[in-house]
Design a protein around this motif. Structure first.
Motif, short mmCIF file in Angstrom:
data_model
loop_
_atom_site.label_atom_id
_atom_site.label_comp_id
_atom_site.label_asym_id
_atom_site.label_seq_id
_atom_site.Cartn_x
_atom_site.Cartn_y
_atom_site.Cartn_z
N THR A 1 30.45 41.01 47.40
CA THR A 1 29.18 40.80 46.69
C THR A 1 29.37 40.72 45.19
O THR A 1 30.23 41.38 44.61
N GLN A 2 28.57 39.86 44.58
CA GLN A 2 28.46 39.80 43.12
C GLN A 2 27.36 40.73 42.63
O GLN A 2 27.18 40.87 41.42
N ASN A 3 26.64 41.35 43.53
CA ASN A 3 25.49 42.16 43.17
C ASN A 3 25.90 43.56 42.72
O ASN A 3 26.94 44.08 43.12
N VAL B 1 32.09 47.59 51.06
CA VAL B 1 31.34 46.73 50.13
C VAL B 1 32.26 46.45 48.95
O VAL B 1 32.58 47.34 48.17
N ILE B 2 32.70 45.21 48.84
CA ILE B 2 33.63 44.82 47.78
C ILE B 2 32.80 44.29 46.61
O ILE B 2 32.30 43.17 46.63
N GLU B 3 32.64 45.11 45.60
CA GLU B 3 31.77 44.81 44.47
C GLU B 3 32.57 44.15 43.36
O GLU B 3 33.27 44.82 42.59
N LEU B 4 32.46 42.84 43.25
CA LEU B 4 33.22 42.09 42.26
C LEU B 4 32.72 42.35 40.85
O LEU B 4 33.49 42.26 39.89
N HIS B 5 31.42 42.65 40.72
CA HIS B 5 30.83 42.85 39.40
C HIS B 5 30.39 44.29 39.17
O HIS B 5 29.62 44.58 38.27
N GLY B 6 30.87 45.20 40.02
CA GLY B 6 30.59 46.61 39.81
C GLY B 6 29.25 47.05 40.36
O GLY B 6 28.67 46.40 41.23
N ASN B 7 28.76 48.18 39.83
CA ASN B 7 27.58 48.83 40.38
C ASN B 7 26.78 49.47 39.25
O ASN B 7 27.34 50.22 38.44
N THR B 8 25.50 49.17 39.18
CA THR B 8 24.67 49.66 38.08
C THR B 8 24.00 51.00 38.38
O THR B 8 23.24 51.50 37.54
N THR B 9 24.25 51.58 39.54
CA THR B 9 23.56 52.82 39.90
C THR B 9 24.30 54.07 39.43
O THR B 9 23.88 55.19 39.69
N VAL C 1 30.52 55.29 27.20
CA VAL C 1 30.15 55.27 28.62
C VAL C 1 29.22 54.08 28.85
O VAL C 1 28.29 53.86 28.07
N LYS C 2 29.49 53.28 29.89
CA LYS C 2 28.62 52.15 30.22
C LYS C 2 28.36 52.16 31.72
O LYS C 2 29.01 52.88 32.47
N THR C 3 27.36 51.39 32.12
CA THR C 3 27.14 51.25 33.55
C THR C 3 28.43 50.76 34.20
O THR C 3 29.22 50.05 33.58
N ALA C 4 28.64 51.12 35.45
CA ALA C 4 29.89 50.78 36.15
C ALA C 4 29.85 49.34 36.63
O ALA C 4 30.12 49.02 37.79
N THR C 5 29.49 48.44 35.71
CA THR C 5 29.40 47.01 36.00
C THR C 5 30.45 46.26 35.18
O THR C 5 31.00 46.80 34.23
N SER D 1 31.08 43.37 32.68
CA SER D 1 30.38 42.55 31.69
C SER D 1 31.19 41.29 31.40
O SER D 1 32.38 41.20 31.71
N PHE D 2 30.53 40.30 30.77
CA PHE D 2 31.25 39.11 30.32
C PHE D 2 32.40 39.53 29.41
O PHE D 2 32.22 40.32 28.50
N GLY D 3 33.58 38.98 29.69
CA GLY D 3 34.75 39.30 28.89
C GLY D 3 35.51 40.51 29.36
O GLY D 3 36.61 40.79 28.85
N GLN D 4 35.00 41.22 30.34
CA GLN D 4 35.68 42.39 30.89
C GLN D 4 36.54 41.94 32.06
O GLN D 4 36.17 41.04 32.82
N ALA D 5 37.70 42.54 32.23
CA ALA D 5 38.61 42.15 33.30
C ALA D 5 37.98 42.38 34.66
O ALA D 5 37.31 43.40 34.89
N MET D 6 38.18 41.42 35.56
CA MET D 6 37.70 41.59 36.94
C MET D 6 38.52 42.69 37.61
O MET D 6 39.71 42.87 37.31
N PRO D 7 37.93 43.42 38.56
CA PRO D 7 38.65 44.51 39.22
C PRO D 7 39.73 43.95 40.16
O PRO D 7 39.44 43.22 41.10
N GLU D 8 40.98 44.28 39.89
CA GLU D 8 42.10 43.67 40.61
C GLU D 8 42.08 43.98 42.10
O GLU D 8 42.31 43.09 42.94
N ASP D 9 41.85 45.24 42.45
CA ASP D 9 41.88 45.61 43.88
C ASP D 9 40.79 44.87 44.65
O ASP D 9 41.03 44.37 45.76
N GLU D 10 39.60 44.80 44.08
CA GLU D 10 38.49 44.13 44.76
C GLU D 10 38.76 42.63 44.90
O GLU D 10 38.47 42.04 45.95
N MET D 11 39.31 42.02 43.87
CA MET D 11 39.63 40.60 43.94
C MET D 11 40.69 40.33 45.01
O MET D 11 40.60 39.34 45.76
N GLN D 12 41.67 41.20 45.11
CA GLN D 12 42.71 41.03 46.12
C GLN D 12 42.14 41.18 47.53
O GLN D 12 42.45 40.39 48.43
#
Length: 253
Positions: A105-107, A122-130, A166-170, A172-183
Motif C-alpha cells: 500500500t501507498q496509504n 501490510v507493506i507500507e511503502l509510504h509509512g504510517n501517519t497514526t 520527531v515527525k509522523t512515521a511517513t 516525505s518527498f525526498g526521503q529515502a524509500m524503506p528498503e525492506d518494504e521495497m524488497q
C-alpha cells in the motif's frame, strides 16, 4: 485496454480471483476516499490545498516542522473517524480466505490493519501517519505524546532520547524509500498470479513499477481506478468505476 463496464468488470474480476492462487493487491489513496479521507491529487485533494513539505525542508526548518504538525493535527478527527470501507473489507475477506499473503500500500491511514490484516502483512511503502518516529535514532512515539508537547507553543517536538526532530512515521518527498518494504513488495510482485492495483494513479515511482513487474513475471494485471493510468495498456482488465461498488460483492463476513 478498453475499460470494462461495472458489471462485466466485476464478473471478470470474480473469475480471475477464483482462478488465482496468490493475489497481491496494491492500494493507493482512492480506496480510502469513501471513508472520508481525501486523496492527494484530485480536485479538492490534500495537495491542491497545501503544498507538500519536502523532507529536507522539514529537517532544516523549525517552521516547516511546526506547520507539518499543525496540518497533521488538523486532520486528526478525519483519520480517527475513518473506518475500513468496502474495498478494505473485500481485500481482508480474501486475506482471511488465504488468497492474499500480504498487501502493498501507498496509504498511510492504517485502515488495512483495521480491516483485519496483520500488521506484518501490510507493506507500507509510504509509512504510517497514526504514530510518529524520531528521524535520528528511530524511536517511536504515539501521537498523544507529540500532541502534549506541540500544543502549548505550537512547536514540533524533538526526540527525548537523542534530540533530533520527531515527525509522523511517513515517507516525505525526498526521503529515502524503506528498503525492506521495497524488497518485500518486489518479491511479492514477482511471485503472484494476480496483481490488483486499486485506487492509485500509478505515477509515483519506483512504487508504480510493481504492476508492470508483476505482469512481466507472468501475473494477470487488474487496474481499478476512476481515472486512466499510464499502465492501463499493460492490464488484462481495467475497471474505471467506484472502488466500493466494484469490490463490495467480494466482502465476506
Amino acid at each position: 485496454m478498453i475499460a470494462a463496464s461495472l458489471q462485466s468488470g466485476v464478473d471478470q474480476l470474480g473469475e480471475f480471483i477464483a482462478e488465482a492462487k496468490v493475489i497481491v493487491p496494491f492500494t493507493g489513496a482512492g480506496i480510502s476516499t469513501e471513508t472520508g479521507i481525501p486523496d492527494f491529487r484530485s480536485p479538492g485533494g490534500l495537495w491542491t490545498r497545501n503544498r507538500p513539505i519536502p523532507f529536507d525542508e522539514f529537517v532544516a526548518s523549525q517552521d516547516a516542522r511546526d506547520e507539518s504538525w499543525r496540518r497533521r493535527f488538523a486532520m486528526e478527527e478525519t483519520f480517527a473517524a475513518a473506518k475500513p470501507g468496502r474495498g478494505h473489507r473485500a481485500l481482508a475477506s480474501l486475506y482471511r480466505a488465504g488468497k492474499i499473503p500480504a498487501i502493498i500500500t501507498q496509504n498511510i491511514d492504517n485502515l488495512h490493519q483495521a480491516s483485519g490484516f496483520a500488521a506484518g502483512d501490510v507493506i507500507e511503502l509510504h509509512g504510517n501517519t497514526t504514530y510518529a518516529r524520531c528521524i535520528g535514532c528511530g524511536t517511536a512515539y504515539d501521537l498523544g505524546w507529540v500532541k502534549t508537547r506541540f500544543e502549548p507553543q505550537q512547536r514540533g517536538p524533538d526526540c527525548s532520547a537523542c534530540g533530533e526532530p520527531v515527525k509522523t512515521a511517513t515517507i516525505s518527498f525526498g526521503q529515502a524509500m524503506p528498503e525492506d518494504e521495497m524488497q518485500r513488495a518486489a518479491e511479492l510482485s514477482q511471485h503472484c498470479d494476480l496483481f490488483i492495483a486499486i485506487g492509485s494513479s500509478l505515477v509515483v515511482w519506483p512504487a508504480a513499477g510493481f504492476p508492470v513487474m508483476a505482469k512481466h513475471a507472468g501475473a494477470r494485471l487488474v487496474i481499478i481506478n476512476n481515472e486512466p493510468t499510464e499502465h492501463d495498456v499493460h492490464a488484462d482488465l481495467v475497471i474505471r468505476h467506484d472502488i466500493g461498488q466494484t469490490l463490495g460483492p467480494f466482502v465476506r463476513n
